[in-house]
Design a protein around this motif. Structure first.
Motif, PDB file in Angstrom:
ATOM      1  N   THR A  84       0.823  -1.203   0.000  1.00  0.00           N
ATOM      2  CA  THR A  84       0.000   0.000   0.000  1.00  0.00           C
ATOM      3  C   THR A  84       0.863   1.263   0.000  1.00  0.00           C
ATOM      4  N   TRP A  85       1.873   1.284   0.870  1.00  0.00           N
ATOM      5  CA  TRP A  85       2.758   2.468   0.915  1.00  0.00           C
ATOM      6  C   TRP A  85       3.521   2.612  -0.402  1.00  0.00           C
ATOM      7  N   ARG A  86       3.914   1.497  -0.977  1.00  0.00           N
ATOM      8  CA  ARG A  86       4.640   1.579  -2.253  1.00  0.00           C
ATOM      9  C   ARG A  86       3.750   2.124  -3.368  1.00  0.00           C
ATOM     10  N   ASN A  87       2.456   1.863  -3.272  1.00  0.00           N
ATOM     11  CA  ASN A  87       1.531   2.303  -4.327  1.00  0.00           C
ATOM     12  C   ASN A  87       1.345   3.818  -4.377  1.00  0.00           C
ATOM     13  N   ILE A  88       1.896   4.520  -3.397  1.00  0.00           N
ATOM     14  CA  ILE A  88       1.904   5.990  -3.521  1.00  0.00           C
ATOM     15  C   ILE A  88       2.719   6.373  -4.766  1.00  0.00           C
ATOM     16  N   LYS A  89       3.707   5.559  -5.070  1.00  0.00           N
ATOM     17  CA  LYS A  89       4.564   5.867  -6.233  1.00  0.00           C
ATOM     18  C   LYS A  89       3.786   5.912  -7.554  1.00  0.00           C
ATOM     19  N   PRO A  90       3.105   4.812  -7.954  1.00  0.00           N
ATOM     20  CA  PRO A  90       2.389   4.912  -9.241  1.00  0.00           C
ATOM     21  C   PRO A  90       1.361   6.044  -9.273  1.00  0.00           C
ATOM     22  N   ILE A  91       0.748   6.326  -8.153  1.00  0.00           N
ATOM     23  CA  ILE A  91      -0.240   7.418  -8.165  1.00  0.00           C
ATOM     24  C   ILE A  91       0.479   8.743  -8.405  1.00  0.00           C
ATOM     25  N   MET A  92       1.601   8.934  -7.702  1.00  0.00           N
ATOM     26  CA  MET A  92       2.313  10.213  -7.880  1.00  0.00           C
ATOM     27  C   MET A  92       3.103  10.280  -9.181  1.00  0.00           C
ATOM     28  N   ASP A  93       3.413   9.122  -9.770  1.00  0.00           N
ATOM     29  CA  ASP A  93       4.027   9.159 -11.104  1.00  0.00           C
ATOM     30  C   ASP A  93       3.086   9.855 -12.078  1.00  0.00           C
ATOM     31  N   ASN A  94       1.803   9.602 -11.893  1.00  0.00           N
ATOM     32  CA  ASN A  94       0.814  10.205 -12.797  1.00  0.00           C
ATOM     33  C   ASN A  94       0.349  11.576 -12.339  1.00  0.00           C
ATOM     34  N   PHE A  95       0.174  11.736 -11.041  1.00  0.00           N
ATOM     35  CA  PHE A  95      -0.329  13.006 -10.494  1.00  0.00           C
ATOM     36  C   PHE A  95       0.622  13.492  -9.403  1.00  0.00           C
ATOM     37  N   PRO A  96       1.748  14.089  -9.821  1.00  0.00           N
ATOM     38  CA  PRO A  96       2.807  14.378  -8.840  1.00  0.00           C
ATOM     39  C   PRO A  96       2.544  15.557  -7.913  1.00  0.00           C
ATOM     40  N   GLU A  97       1.504  16.325  -8.181  1.00  0.00           N
ATOM     41  CA  GLU A  97       1.369  17.582  -7.442  1.00  0.00           C
ATOM     42  C   GLU A  97       1.171  17.360  -5.931  1.00  0.00           C
ATOM     43  N   TYR A  98       0.229  16.515  -5.585  1.00  0.00           N
ATOM     44  CA  TYR A  98      -0.099  16.292  -4.181  1.00  0.00           C
ATOM     45  C   TYR A  98       0.223  14.866  -3.770  1.00  0.00           C
ATOM     46  N   LEU A  99       0.398  14.675  -2.464  1.00  0.00           N
ATOM     47  CA  LEU A  99       0.712  13.337  -1.953  1.00  0.00           C
ATOM     48  C   LEU A  99      -0.592  12.683  -1.452  1.00  0.00           C
ATOM     49  N   PRO A 100      -1.004  11.597  -2.105  1.00  0.00           N
ATOM     50  CA  PRO A 100      -2.324  11.035  -1.793  1.00  0.00           C
ATOM     51  C   PRO A 100      -2.369  10.228  -0.498  1.00  0.00           C
ATOM     52  N   ASN A 101      -3.524  10.204   0.138  1.00  0.00           N
ATOM     53  CA  ASN A 101      -3.795   9.239   1.202  1.00  0.00           C
ATOM     54  C   ASN A 101      -3.671   7.841   0.565  1.00  0.00           C
ATOM     55  N   PRO A 102      -2.991   6.910   1.245  1.00  0.00           N
ATOM     56  CA  PRO A 102      -2.781   5.579   0.644  1.00  0.00           C
ATOM     57  C   PRO A 102      -4.068   4.896   0.187  1.00  0.00           C
ATOM     58  N   TYR A 103      -5.186   5.211   0.850  1.00  0.00           N
ATOM     59  CA  TYR A 103      -6.440   4.549   0.479  1.00  0.00           C
ATOM     60  C   TYR A 103      -6.910   4.920  -0.922  1.00  0.00           C
ATOM     61  N   LEU A 104      -6.328   5.967  -1.511  1.00  0.00           N
ATOM     62  CA  LEU A 104      -6.738   6.310  -2.885  1.00  0.00           C
ATOM     63  C   LEU A 104      -6.350   5.228  -3.885  1.00  0.00           C
TER      64      LEU A 104
END
Ligand code: G6P
Ligand code: MN
Length: 451
Positions: A249-269
């Motif tokens: 789950t924590w690692r999945n922040i990476k693919p989300i921010m690869d696409n949308f780097p502006e903000y840091l998402p809550n892991p549940y996204l």
């Protein structure tokens, strides 16, 4: 404000989290003096199993604190100043259903997100209101309920509608857990971070991460692009959420921010933005509920057993941000400290382009009269739209619960981003109604009557 030492009741005393929370209380007795701790649970057998462990934790720190274990609400709440609520309606057995039913239809199966979270919401709203009424009847008139009970966004909305004046503060440890990881990556204590954040519970974004006034989000972005929201040595960052599924789950922040780097998402996204990947990697026969039952729960029960036999308590529970955070919040409420924390509050214009009455999660100053949210302003169209849709799904679920409306429940399921079609929504909801027949009598009746 009332004068310490306080009487504190823990509702959901049989939870696996109770020993950790009580340990956090014990190390903070100077800041948050206690006269009595009461455990309250409707499952008394379970609570009685855990209670000796809790008592040992207390006695290791204090001989004078009174300790009471009860299933009687009058005993539990009479004169109490604080109630920490952490109920799990249906326990892990029903969490397992919440996770497995959607998965059988190729849809995310999760405790608080998607159909699982909606089902859990349908079970929890009314019992939460019952708890509030009991506290209202018996506790100190200025008592605060600090509520961890999930699914927090839905519970908070249900409480807002049904008991708008209740002194309940709904909180979640996910933002602080994320901040603990940020701190580990940046090499600073999480309490040194001041963050900006907007969204709903388990559905929001960090927009700034200040350390001594300097925004460290750019530095975090670079790290996340390689490792996600974990230190290189993941175990160092996150002892609490260290099972493989949490590491992922924590690692999945990476693919989300690869696409949308502006903000840091809550892991549940991850569940809303990459549901296919999540479903593909989930074992439909062994979900997180099984992991928890065979891990955290089993370990604690075994330790309780061993303690009973030998008088020695093995290291069996974790004291982390979960316990620390609720104690911080309680201190700020008790002594009007105005600590700044991310909590759930009624929007009232904090996020200008979300409804005035939405329950949002934003930074707030915690006073003795409750949270004073900061002004966030307008959020970007992309985020606003995601939030609106999630909010509508959760609000319809609350209305379905209050009205016993099958159609509104189906709308809530259909609107959820994790659910691809109306047909999926219906198939999952109908199976869930069967599985929840002990919990959703009104909805079952509406369904049978074809209403
Ligand atoms: C985080 C969330 C909680 C959630 C928990 C699940 O701490 O903030 O809302 O209940 O994770 O953890 P578990 O170990 O039970 O899967
Ligand atoms: Mn949470």
């Amino acid at each position: 404000m009332f004068t310490p030492p306080f009487i504190l009741s823990i509702a959901g005393g049989g939870s696996t989290y109770t020993p950790g929370i009580v340990k956090s209380l014990m190390v903070r007795l100077q800041d948050f003096p206690l006269a009595e701790i009461r455990l309250y649970d409707i499952d008394e057998a379970r609570q009685n199993t855990i209670a000796p462990v809790v008592e040992k934790v207390i006695r290791d720190h204090s001989q004078s604190i009174k300790f009471t274990v009860t299933g009687d609400p009058e005993v539990a709440f009479s004169g109490a100043h604080f109630v920490f609520a952490q109920m799990r309606v249906g326990q892990y057995k029903m969490r397992e259903q919440d996770e497995k039913i959607p998965l059988r239809h190729g849809v995310v199966g999760q405790e608080t997100c998607g159909p699982g979270g909606l089902a859990y919401g349908l079970r929890t709203i009314l019992p939460m209101v019952e708890l509030i009424d009991l506290v209202d009847r018996y506790a100190h008139e200025k008592a605060w309920i600090v509520n961890y009970s999930n699914p927090a966004a839905i519970v908070a909305e249900g409480v807002r509608r049904l008991r708008p004046n209740a002194r309940v503060l709904n909180i979640c440890d996910m933002p602080v857990a994320a901040m603990r990881n940020m701190g580990a990556i940046l090499g600073v204590d999480r309490r040194k971070l001041e963050v900006d954040y907007f969204g709903l519970n388990h559905f929001g974004w960090f927009t700034r991460v200040l350390v001594d006034g300097e925004d460290k989000l750019p530095e975090l972005r670079k790290h996340i692009a390689k490792f996600g929201l974990l230190t290189e040595d993941a175990a160092k960052t996150d002892p609490q959420h260290s099972d493989p599924s949490w590491v992922k789950t924590w690692r999945n922040i990476k693919p989300i921010m690869d696409n949308f780097p502006e903000y840091l998402p809550n892991p549940y996204l991850q569940y809303y933005l990459m549901p296919n990947q999540i479903v593909e990697h989930q074992n439909p026969d062994y979900t997180r509920a099984n992991e928890v039952m065979n891990g955290r729960e089993k370990k604690l029960f075994a330790a309780a057993e061993e303690y009973k036999r030998t008088g020695i308590l093995p290291d069996a529970f974790h004291v982390g941000v979960h316990g620390e955070f609720i104690v911080d919040v309680a201190c700020s409420l008790a002594f009007n400290q105005r600590q700044r924390h991310l909590v759930m509050v009624e929007n009232r214009g904090a996020i200008t382009n979300l409804p005035y009455d939405a329950v949002v999660e934003v930074p707030a100053y915690i006073t003795s009269e409750g949270p004073e949210p900061i002004r966030v302003g307008q959020v970007p169209l992309f985020h606003q739209t995601l939030l609106q849709q999630q909010l509508a799904s959760e609000q319809l679920l609350v209305e379905a619960t209050i009205e016993g409306s099958y159609e509104k429940a189906l709308q809530a399921f259909t609107l959820n981003r994790t659910v691809p079609t109306m047909e999926h929504a219906k198939a999952i909801l109908d199976e869930m109604i069967e599985a929840n027949r002990d919990y959703w009598p009104a909805l079952q009746k509406a369904w049978q009557d074809g209403e």
